[in-house]
Design a protein around this motif. Sequence first.
Motif, short mmCIF file in Angstrom:
data_model
loop_
_atom_site.label_atom_id
_atom_site.label_comp_id
_atom_site.label_asym_id
_atom_site.label_seq_id
_atom_site.Cartn_x
_atom_site.Cartn_y
_atom_site.Cartn_z
N ALA A 180 0.84 -1.20 0.00
CA ALA A 180 0.00 0.00 0.00
C ALA A 180 0.87 1.25 0.00
O ALA A 180 0.55 2.26 -0.64
N ASP A 181 1.99 1.22 0.70
CA ASP A 181 2.93 2.35 0.68
C ASP A 181 3.48 2.57 -0.73
O ASP A 181 3.48 3.68 -1.25
N ALA B 15 0.87 3.95 -2.97
CA ALA B 15 0.59 5.38 -2.69
C ALA B 15 1.68 6.27 -3.28
O ALA B 15 1.39 7.33 -3.84
N ILE B 16 2.94 5.83 -3.18
CA ILE B 16 4.04 6.63 -3.71
C ILE B 16 3.85 6.85 -5.21
O ILE B 16 3.97 7.97 -5.71
N ARG C 162 1.01 6.51 -6.96
CA ARG C 162 -0.22 7.26 -7.25
C ARG C 162 -0.02 8.75 -6.97
O ARG C 162 -0.46 9.61 -7.74
N ALA C 163 0.64 9.06 -5.86
CA ALA C 163 0.86 10.47 -5.51
C ALA C 163 1.73 11.16 -6.56
O ALA C 163 1.49 12.32 -6.92
N CYS D 193 -0.05 12.59 -9.24
CA CYS D 193 -0.83 13.78 -8.89
C CYS D 193 0.04 15.03 -8.77
O CYS D 193 -0.47 16.11 -8.44
N THR D 194 1.33 14.92 -9.02
CA THR D 194 2.16 16.13 -8.91
C THR D 194 1.76 17.11 -10.00
O THR D 194 1.24 16.72 -11.05
N GLN E 123 0.09 16.26 -13.70
CA GLN E 123 -1.32 16.59 -13.92
C GLN E 123 -1.50 17.69 -14.97
O GLN E 123 -2.43 17.64 -15.77
N ASP F 251 1.94 22.04 -5.45
CA ASP F 251 2.76 20.81 -5.53
C ASP F 251 1.97 19.67 -6.17
O ASP F 251 2.52 18.87 -6.92
N PHE F 252 0.68 19.59 -5.83
CA PHE F 252 -0.15 18.49 -6.32
C PHE F 252 -1.47 19.04 -6.86
O PHE F 252 -1.96 20.08 -6.40
N ILE F 253 -2.04 18.32 -7.80
CA ILE F 253 -3.36 18.67 -8.32
C ILE F 253 -4.23 17.42 -8.25
O ILE F 253 -3.82 16.34 -8.69
N VAL F 254 -5.40 17.58 -7.68
CA VAL F 254 -6.39 16.49 -7.67
C VAL F 254 -7.59 16.97 -8.48
O VAL F 254 -8.16 18.02 -8.18
N ASP G 151 -6.79 9.76 -4.54
CA ASP G 151 -5.61 10.59 -4.86
C ASP G 151 -5.13 11.33 -3.61
O ASP G 151 -3.94 11.31 -3.29
N ALA H 188 -3.52 9.01 -1.20
CA ALA H 188 -2.20 8.57 -1.66
C ALA H 188 -1.16 9.66 -1.42
O ALA H 188 -0.03 9.37 -1.00
N ILE H 189 -1.53 10.91 -1.67
CA ILE H 189 -0.58 12.01 -1.47
C ILE H 189 -0.12 12.05 -0.02
O ILE H 189 1.08 12.15 0.26
N ARG I 265 -0.31 9.57 2.24
CA ARG I 265 0.40 8.34 2.62
C ARG I 265 1.84 8.35 2.07
O ARG I 265 2.78 7.97 2.76
N ALA I 266 1.99 8.80 0.82
CA ALA I 266 3.32 8.84 0.21
C ALA I 266 4.23 9.80 0.97
O ALA I 266 5.42 9.53 1.18
N CYS J 60 6.00 8.35 3.66
CA CYS J 60 7.06 7.42 3.24
C CYS J 60 8.33 8.15 2.77
O CYS J 60 9.28 7.49 2.38
#
Lengths: 206, 206
Positions: free
Chosen positions: A177-178, A181-182, A184-185, A188-189, A193, B164-167, B178, B181-182, B184-185, B188
């Motif tokens: 899951a980690d 998530a890395i 997927r995130a 989304c940067t 995007q 930094d991120f766009i959802v 999304d 994930a952002i 959670r990542a 990490c």
Amino acid sequence: MASLGTLYVVSAPSGAGKSSLIKAYLADHGDNASVSVSHTTRAPRPGEENGVHYHFVNHAEFEKLIAQDAFFEWAEVFGNYYGTSKAAIQQQLEQGLDVFLDIDWQGARQVKKLQPNAKTIFIAPPSQAELLSRLQKRGQDSDEVIAKRMQEAQSEISHYDEFDFIVVNDDFAQALADLTAILRAQRCTQQKQAKKHQALFSDLLA
Amino acid sequence: MASLGTLYVVSAPSGAGKSSLIKAYLADHGDNASVSVSHTTRAPRPGEENGVHYHFVNHAEFEKLIAQDAFFEWAEVFGNYYGTSKAAIQQQLEQGLDVFLDIDWQGARQVKKLQPNAKTIFIAPPSQAELLSRLQKRGQDSDEVIAKRMQEAQSEISHYDEFDFIVVNDDFAQALADLTAILRAQRCTQQKQAKKHQALFSDLLA
């Protein structure tokens, strides 16, 4: 502009579960991720296929590719060459695929220098005792071989602070899951995007 | 050393679904995340509680806090002050909580300047037509008011590339995944994991 895909360097000491994690990730996300296939001069082992597990080439061919600056990173290990071709990876990234590079911390450094957009992930075991136990369970290795593996593992682990992300593989599902998530995130940067949704932002600002 | 928690600035045009997303996230992750409670000089609306929805203070108190440099960011809107207290947020971050700041792009810029570790997230609607439709569905607003809201929305959206991120909130479940994930990542990243797992890495390298 950056490609939609991201290059991930994944490193770990043996016994951390890196291959299982990547395999499990690809089982769910094989449509938008893949593992880079390396070039090597070593002989194929039983069951290994050319173009799937490695691109098997001879020394002269490999050295020609080095001279052509065709590799992201390459290394000589026990008299054999191993290398990662730039062209193959670039093509995958531009198709929007995330690409995993399964290499060690030295390769991670080389790749990061050439491709600062690459993200590096370190997979860590949950304890020294557990790492030892996993190495022992692998089979018929002598204590000496296992002691050497532990030493190599510690040498790899000593570079954990050079990576962008760390996944501790204690509970496999959580570690997966980690990792998920890395990736997927990262999709989304802003850069990814803005590229993916160019038409949307044109519409919103029209 | 960085705190375990991360400060998230979340901005969006009204109608993008920002509040619903944050609310849904907190419903699942309320144990390790929260929304920052702002200070304001405006009067409480029916149902608003002091310390929950806002810290309600008068103009003199607010100006004293400004003079004490107590705010991450503050703004005057239609004669009322709104601000985000540094002390309250810092305390939550050090407890390991992620903190959401629900402010606009101007606030996002201010926060990023003061706290470069903060991550900024922009929530975008899936199309201009859908945004208009969501604003129209809200109730009894006149066409004039809705046109003004659309204009304000476009002004906010024009800063999407500073985040930094766009959802993109097209499918709510996907947008929530999304966002999840952002966060959670981010937990990490090397800095967070090295802090969280200090004992582990001491053990592994012993």
